[in-house]
Design a protein around this motif. Structure first.
Motif, PDB file in Angstrom:
ATOM      1  N   SER A   7      32.583  77.723  18.295  1.00  0.00           N
ATOM      2  CA  SER A   7      32.848  78.720  17.264  1.00  0.00           C
ATOM      3  C   SER A   7      34.329  79.072  17.292  1.00  0.00           C
ATOM      4  O   SER A   7      34.890  79.346  18.333  1.00  0.00           O
ATOM      5  N   THR A   8      34.968  79.083  16.128  1.00  0.00           N
ATOM      6  CA  THR A   8      36.392  79.412  16.086  1.00  0.00           C
ATOM      7  C   THR A   8      36.636  80.886  16.397  1.00  0.00           C
ATOM      8  O   THR A   8      37.751  81.273  16.684  1.00  0.00           O
ATOM      9  N   ASP A   9      35.587  81.695  16.352  1.00  0.00           N
ATOM     10  CA  ASP A   9      35.729  83.125  16.629  1.00  0.00           C
ATOM     11  C   ASP A   9      35.682  83.442  18.120  1.00  0.00           C
ATOM     12  O   ASP A   9      36.082  84.512  18.543  1.00  0.00           O
ATOM     13  N   GLU A  10      35.165  82.518  18.920  1.00  0.00           N
ATOM     14  CA  GLU A  10      34.998  82.780  20.346  1.00  0.00           C
ATOM     15  C   GLU A  10      35.854  81.824  21.158  1.00  0.00           C
ATOM     16  O   GLU A  10      35.743  80.613  21.020  1.00  0.00           O
ATOM     17  N   LYS A  11      36.706  82.396  22.014  1.00  0.00           N
ATOM     18  CA  LYS A  11      37.534  81.596  22.901  1.00  0.00           C
ATOM     19  C   LYS A  11      37.475  82.203  24.287  1.00  0.00           C
ATOM     20  O   LYS A  11      37.475  83.410  24.441  1.00  0.00           O
ATOM     21  N   GLY A  12      37.455  81.352  25.279  1.00  0.00           N
ATOM     22  CA  GLY A  12      37.428  81.825  26.655  1.00  0.00           C
ATOM     23  C   GLY A  12      38.805  82.251  27.125  1.00  0.00           C
ATOM     24  O   GLY A  12      39.816  81.714  26.687  1.00  0.00           O
ATOM     25  N   TYR A  13      38.849  83.245  27.987  1.00  0.00           N
ATOM     26  CA  TYR A  13      40.098  83.682  28.606  1.00  0.00           C
ATOM     27  C   TYR A  13      39.795  84.079  30.034  1.00  0.00           C
ATOM     28  O   TYR A  13      39.081  85.046  30.285  1.00  0.00           O
ATOM     29  N   LEU A  14      40.281  83.292  30.967  1.00  0.00           N
ATOM     30  CA  LEU A  14      40.140  83.595  32.391  1.00  0.00           C
ATOM     31  C   LEU A  14      41.272  84.550  32.732  1.00  0.00           C
ATOM     32  O   LEU A  14      42.423  84.135  32.821  1.00  0.00           O
ATOM     33  N   ALA A  15      40.967  85.820  32.882  1.00  0.00           N
ATOM     34  CA  ALA A  15      42.004  86.839  33.073  1.00  0.00           C
ATOM     35  C   ALA A  15      41.813  87.559  34.391  1.00  0.00           C
ATOM     36  O   ALA A  15      40.701  87.970  34.719  1.00  0.00           O
ATOM     37  N   GLN A  16      42.900  87.682  35.127  1.00  0.00           N
ATOM     38  CA  GLN A  16      42.910  88.406  36.400  1.00  0.00           C
ATOM     39  C   GLN A  16      41.799  87.907  37.324  1.00  0.00           C
ATOM     40  O   GLN A  16      41.031  88.668  37.874  1.00  0.00           O
ATOM     41  N   HIS A  17      41.740  86.599  37.474  1.00  0.00           N
ATOM     42  CA  HIS A  17      40.676  85.973  38.246  1.00  0.00           C
ATOM     43  C   HIS A  17      41.239  85.410  39.551  1.00  0.00           C
ATOM     44  O   HIS A  17      42.268  84.748  39.550  1.00  0.00           O
ATOM     45  N   GLN A  18      40.560  85.661  40.648  1.00  0.00           N
ATOM     46  CA  GLN A  18      41.006  85.159  41.951  1.00  0.00           C
ATOM     47  C   GLN A  18      40.488  83.737  42.162  1.00  0.00           C
ATOM     48  O   GLN A  18      39.728  83.434  43.082  1.00  0.00           O
ATOM     49  N   LEU A  19      40.947  82.856  41.293  1.00  0.00           N
ATOM     50  CA  LEU A  19      40.554  81.453  41.270  1.00  0.00           C
ATOM     51  C   LEU A  19      40.827  80.748  42.594  1.00  0.00           C
ATOM     52  O   LEU A  19      40.046  79.912  43.034  1.00  0.00           O
ATOM     53  N   PHE A  20      41.915  81.110  43.256  1.00  0.00           N
ATOM     54  CA  PHE A  20      42.328  80.413  44.471  1.00  0.00           C
ATOM     55  C   PHE A  20      41.482  80.806  45.674  1.00  0.00           C
ATOM     56  O   PHE A  20      41.452  80.094  46.670  1.00  0.00           O
ATOM     57  N   ASN A  21      40.772  81.914  45.590  1.00  0.00           N
ATOM     58  CA  ASN A  21      39.788  82.269  46.616  1.00  0.00           C
ATOM     59  C   ASN A  21      38.470  81.553  46.346  1.00  0.00           C
ATOM     60  O   ASN A  21      37.686  81.311  47.246  1.00  0.00           O
ATOM     61  N   GLN A  22      38.238  81.246  45.081  1.00  0.00           N
ATOM     62  CA  GLN A  22      36.992  80.615  44.677  1.00  0.00           C
ATOM     63  C   GLN A  22      37.036  79.093  44.877  1.00  0.00           C
ATOM     64  O   GLN A  22      36.041  78.489  45.248  1.00  0.00           O
ATOM     65  N   ILE A  23      38.190  78.485  44.591  1.00  0.00           N
ATOM     66  CA  ILE A  23      38.359  77.039  44.751  1.00  0.00           C
ATOM     67  C   ILE A  23      39.452  76.833  45.798  1.00  0.00           C
ATOM     68  O   ILE A  23      40.642  76.787  45.490  1.00  0.00           O
ATOM     69  N   LEU A  24      39.032  76.731  47.037  1.00  0.00           N
ATOM     70  CA  LEU A  24      39.962  76.710  48.164  1.00  0.00           C
ATOM     71  C   LEU A  24      40.933  75.531  48.125  1.00  0.00           C
ATOM     72  O   LEU A  24      42.056  75.643  48.611  1.00  0.00           O
ATOM     73  N   GLU A  25      40.536  74.423  47.523  1.00  0.00           N
ATOM     74  CA  GLU A  25      41.416  73.266  47.446  1.00  0.00           C
ATOM     75  C   GLU A  25      42.696  73.567  46.670  1.00  0.00           C
ATOM     76  O   GLU A  25      43.734  72.936  46.885  1.00  0.00           O
ATOM     77  N   LEU A  26      42.627  74.517  45.760  1.00  0.00           N
ATOM     78  CA  LEU A  26      43.808  74.867  44.954  1.00  0.00           C
ATOM     79  C   LEU A  26      44.825  75.694  45.735  1.00  0.00           C
ATOM     80  O   LEU A  26      45.987  75.766  45.350  1.00  0.00           O
ATOM     81  N   GLN A  27      44.395  76.342  46.820  1.00  0.00           N
ATOM     82  CA  GLN A  27      45.304  77.204  47.587  1.00  0.00           C
ATOM     83  C   GLN A  27      46.532  76.466  48.092  1.00  0.00           C
ATOM     84  O   GLN A  27      47.623  77.014  48.137  1.00  0.00           O
ATOM     85  N   LYS A  28      46.370  75.189  48.463  1.00  0.00           N
ATOM     86  CA  LYS A  28      47.510  74.451  49.005  1.00  0.00           C
ATOM     87  C   LYS A  28      48.568  74.156  47.937  1.00  0.00           C
ATOM     88  O   LYS A  28      49.679  73.786  48.259  1.00  0.00           O
ATOM     89  N   ASP A  29      48.215  74.323  46.667  1.00  0.00           N
ATOM     90  CA  ASP A  29      49.172  74.130  45.575  1.00  0.00           C
ATOM     91  C   ASP A  29      49.981  75.391  45.282  1.00  0.00           C
ATOM     92  O   ASP A  29      50.897  75.360  44.468  1.00  0.00           O
TER      93      ASP A  29
END
Length: 157
Positions: A7-29
């Motif tokens: 839907s063009t009216d709905e778009k996702g926005y990952l805002a203020q998310h602690q992604l690097f705690n959730q996906i530990l592999e990304l922490q080294k980046d």
């Protein structure tokens, strides 16, 4: 797929998310900038948040209690800043829960309801990939993505 909904009216926005705690592999980046340890109240804790979304996503005018280094990884963002001394002119919500958020639509202000907003001086910039912006505690800021965007913020006291 996350940021583009069928839907063009709905778009996702990952805002203020602690992604690097959730996906530990990304922490080294991620490397926490040394600037994050330069506060007198430094307790060593740094909150690292991810911001990922399509063009047009907005963080309404608000202020935070912590130091903030906003780092742009992909895309561009328009940012407008108002010094804390102009708090009354940006009309924060009166409820305690939203007192850090303005009632004004920055890019389409209702000057009948918020007449002093037009008088509040501000600075603005476009944050591009590889750039970092320091936002002091209590500094009011409004952010709009100009393209698909990925940012990382580092918050500390």
């Amino acid at each position: 797929e996350f940021i583009e909904s069928p839907s063009t009216d709905e778009k996702g926005y990952l805002a203020q998310h602690q992604l690097f705690n959730q996906i530990l592999e990304l922490q080294k980046d991620i490397h926490v900038p040394s600037y994050c340890g330069l506060s007198e109240d430094d307790d060593g804790d740094v909150d690292i948040n991810a911001w990922f979304g399509p063009e047009g996503t907005v963080s309404p005018l608000h202020q935070d209690p912590k130091h903030n280094l906003l780092c742009q990884v992909v895309g561009e963002k328009y940012i407008r800043l108002y010094a804390a001394e102009y708090t009354d002119m940006v009309y924060p919500h009166e409820s305690r829960l939203l007192s850090n958020t303005s009632r004004v639509d920055v890019e389409n202000p209702d000057l009948v309801r918020f007449p002093d907003f037009i008088k509040a001086p501000y600075s603005e910039c476009i944050l591009r990939p590889g750039q970092m912006l320091y936002i002091p505690p209590k500094c009011w800021h409004y952010i709009r993505s100009l393209s698909v965007s990925f940012s990382i913020s580092f918050w500390w006291r």
